[in-house]
Design an enzyme around this catalytic site. Structure first.
Site, PDB file in Angstrom:
ATOM      1  N   ASP A  22       0.839  -1.372  -0.003  1.00  0.00           N
ATOM      2  CA  ASP A  22      -0.045  -0.029   0.072  1.00  0.00           C
ATOM      3  C   ASP A  22       0.742   1.280  -0.086  1.00  0.00           C
ATOM      4  OD1 ASP A  22      -2.620   1.282  -0.076  1.00  0.00           O
ATOM      5  OD2 ASP A  22      -2.781   1.092   1.997  1.00  0.00           O
ATOM      6  N   ASN A  24       1.103   3.307  -2.972  1.00  0.00           N
ATOM      7  CA  ASN A  24       1.770   3.960  -4.188  1.00  0.00           C
ATOM      8  C   ASN A  24       1.261   5.233  -4.528  1.00  0.00           C
ATOM      9  OD1 ASN A  24       3.188   1.591  -4.425  1.00  0.00           O
ATOM     10  ND2 ASN A  24       1.513   0.699  -5.982  1.00  0.00           N
ATOM     11  N   ARG A  35      -0.995   9.145  -9.879  1.00  0.00           N
ATOM     12  CA  ARG A  35      -0.974   8.033  -9.141  1.00  0.00           C
ATOM     13  C   ARG A  35      -0.345   6.746  -9.766  1.00  0.00           C
ATOM     14  NH1 ARG A  35      -4.489   7.245  -5.077  1.00  0.00           N
ATOM     15  NH2 ARG A  35      -4.655   5.191  -5.179  1.00  0.00           N
ATOM     16  N   HIS A  39       2.443   3.663  -9.039  1.00  0.00           N
ATOM     17  CA  HIS A  39       2.363   2.124  -9.391  1.00  0.00           C
ATOM     18  C   HIS A  39       3.632   1.637 -10.202  1.00  0.00           C
ATOM     19  CE1 HIS A  39      -1.490   2.119  -7.710  1.00  0.00           C
ATOM     20  NE2 HIS A  39      -2.130   2.820  -8.438  1.00  0.00           N
ATOM     21  N   LEU A 133      11.711 -19.913  -5.423  1.00  0.00           N
ATOM     22  CA  LEU A 133      10.774 -19.148  -4.649  1.00  0.00           C
ATOM     23  C   LEU A 133       9.347 -19.217  -5.530  1.00  0.00           C
ATOM     24  CD1 LEU A 133       9.723 -16.771  -2.650  1.00  0.00           C
ATOM     25  CD2 LEU A 133      10.552 -15.088  -4.613  1.00  0.00           C
ATOM     26  N   ARG A 198      -5.316  -2.426   8.841  1.00  0.00           N
ATOM     27  CA  ARG A 198      -6.223  -3.241   8.715  1.00  0.00           C
ATOM     28  C   ARG A 198      -6.065  -4.359   7.644  1.00  0.00           C
ATOM     29  NH1 ARG A 198      -8.338   2.138   6.679  1.00  0.00           N
ATOM     30  NH2 ARG A 198      -7.396   2.715   4.777  1.00  0.00           N
ATOM     31  N   GLU A 211       1.656 -13.721  11.792  1.00  0.00           N
ATOM     32  CA  GLU A 211       2.456 -12.528  12.530  1.00  0.00           C
ATOM     33  C   GLU A 211       2.242 -11.269  11.639  1.00  0.00           C
ATOM     34  OE1 GLU A 211       3.392 -12.525  15.726  1.00  0.00           O
ATOM     35  OE2 GLU A 211       2.858 -14.622  15.919  1.00  0.00           O
TER      36      GLU A 211
HETATM   37  C1  FPP Z   1      -1.885   0.252  -3.394  1.00  0.00           C
HETATM   38  O1  FPP Z   1      -1.301   1.433  -3.435  1.00  0.00           O
HETATM   39  C2  FPP Z   1      -1.214  -0.526  -4.495  1.00  0.00           C
HETATM   40  C3  FPP Z   1      -1.997  -1.085  -5.552  1.00  0.00           C
HETATM   41  C4  FPP Z   1      -3.593  -1.259  -5.422  1.00  0.00           C
HETATM   42  C5  FPP Z   1      -1.472  -1.768  -6.611  1.00  0.00           C
HETATM   43  C6  FPP Z   1      -0.218  -2.395  -6.507  1.00  0.00           C
HETATM   44  C7  FPP Z   1       0.719  -2.862  -7.749  1.00  0.00           C
HETATM   45  C8  FPP Z   1       1.853  -2.833  -8.066  1.00  0.00           C
HETATM   46  C9  FPP Z   1       2.902  -2.236  -7.069  1.00  0.00           C
HETATM   47  C10 FPP Z   1       2.124  -3.205  -9.427  1.00  0.00           C
HETATM   48  C11 FPP Z   1       2.201  -4.622  -9.159  1.00  0.00           C
HETATM   49  C12 FPP Z   1       2.895  -5.198 -10.476  1.00  0.00           C
HETATM   50  C13 FPP Z   1       3.366  -6.615 -10.544  1.00  0.00           C
HETATM   51  C14 FPP Z   1       4.350  -6.957 -11.540  1.00  0.00           C
HETATM   52  C15 FPP Z   1       2.889  -7.475  -9.480  1.00  0.00           C
HETATM   53  P1  FPP Z   1      -2.650   2.465  -3.449  1.00  0.00           P
HETATM   54  O2  FPP Z   1      -2.832   2.836  -4.746  1.00  0.00           O
HETATM   55  O3  FPP Z   1      -3.958   2.008  -2.910  1.00  0.00           O
HETATM   56  O4  FPP Z   1      -1.998   3.632  -2.473  1.00  0.00           O
HETATM   57  P2  FPP Z   1      -2.846   4.746  -1.648  1.00  0.00           P
HETATM   58  O5  FPP Z   1      -3.095   4.052  -0.472  1.00  0.00           O
HETATM   59  O6  FPP Z   1      -1.449   5.513  -1.200  1.00  0.00           O
HETATM   60  O7  FPP Z   1      -3.658   5.320  -2.431  1.00  0.00           O
END
Ligand code: FPP
Length: 250
Positions: A22, A24, A35, A39, A133, A198, A211
């Site tokens: 979380d 990004n 945004r 990502h 992995l 959460r 954990e």
């Molecule tokens: C949550 O941050 C993040 C996501 C919903 C997307 C996560 C996806 C990636 C990091 C890309 C994954 C790529 C691969 C190849 C697995 P948010 O947007 O909810 O952030 P915020 O809470 O600050 O708004």
């Protein structure tokens, strides 16, 4: 970094680590960026954390990349994320193979756009022989979606007369979840970045005794050292699984 690694107890490496990636969006906003750029930076963290998880001997790393609820985000963000996931998976496949990492996913695959689905399927096929992995992506996934699906599968077996309702056990329910084929179903350690306390509909059944480590760092800022720190915190915990401390250390 080497000092941190030396502090790890090799006998107590968590076999399954699950991460709620979380922050990004907040990372991008703090820099005046879109945004989607958060990502994109988040993908670099995925690469780093996959590397370190593999290096320390974690067997399975489950990453919450897109939840069932994320479909409700603005369409432009959903499109950008789906494109990014497909693109990143294709780009990273050679490195996954080189590092002996097998890609799997849990979630509602048919709901994903065709292009992302095809790129994912190609990577599943190309890494199927890898024995290191297991990198497991939760995509169009939520814990309630998965439990509901498992209950439907069990109900079908009941209605076909193969089992009686009273014969259903918790092991049978677990066996019908999409996590059943992972090297270890239940995460030992659940990490959440971005500071929120959460579980956001992630692995609801499987985290019964995980954990939990929450860090305020946003996902794009999460480093290998932060990952080791989380494992060190895990190794300091006493896992009692409902028992008393005295029972564990008579
Ligand atoms: C949550 O941050 C993040 C996501 C919903 C997307 C996560 C996806 C990636 C990091 C890309 C994954 C790529 C691969 C190849 C697995 P948010 O947007 O909810 O952030 P915020 O809470 O600050 O708004």
């Amino acid at each position: 970094m080497n000092q941190l690694l030396a502090n790890l107890d090799p006998a107590k490496i968590p076999a399954h680590v699950a991460i709620i990636m979380d922050g990004n969006g907040r990372w991008a906003k703090a820099r005046g960026l879109d945004r989607s750029e958060g990502h994109m930076e988040g993908v670099n963290t995925v690469r780093r954390i996959t590397e370190i998880a593999s290096e320390v001997g974690v067997k399975c790393l489950t990453l919450y990349a897109f939840s069932t609820e994320n479909w409700n985000r603005p369409q432009a963000e959903v499109d950008a994320l789906m494109h990014l996931i497909g693109f990143a998976i294709q780009r990273e496949t050679p490195d996954l193979i080189k590092n002996n990492v097998r890609l799997t996913m849990i979630g509602d695959m048919p709901r994903m756009p065709l292009d992302a689905r095809q790129r994912l399927q190609q990577c599943f096929d190309d890494t199927a022989h890898c024995t290191g992995l297991v990198l497991n992506l939760a995509l169009s996934y939520s814990g309630r979606w998965d439990i509901t699906r498992a209950v439907r599968l069990l109900a079908e077996e009941v209605s076909a007369g193969r089992i009686a309702p009273g014969e259903i056990t918790s092991e049978m329910l677990a066996g019908h979840l999409s996590t059943a084929s992972l090297p270890q179903q239940d995460p030992d350690l659940l990490i959440r970045t971005g500071g929120d306390l959460r579980v956001s509909n992630f692995l609801l059944w499987e985290i019964a005794y995980s954990e939990i480590v929450v860090t305020d760092k946003y996902w794009p800022d999460f480093t290998k050292a932060d990952f080791i720190d989380a494992i060190l915190a895990f190794q300091r915990r006493e896992r009692r699984f409902g028992k008393t401390s005295e029972q564990l250390h008579p």
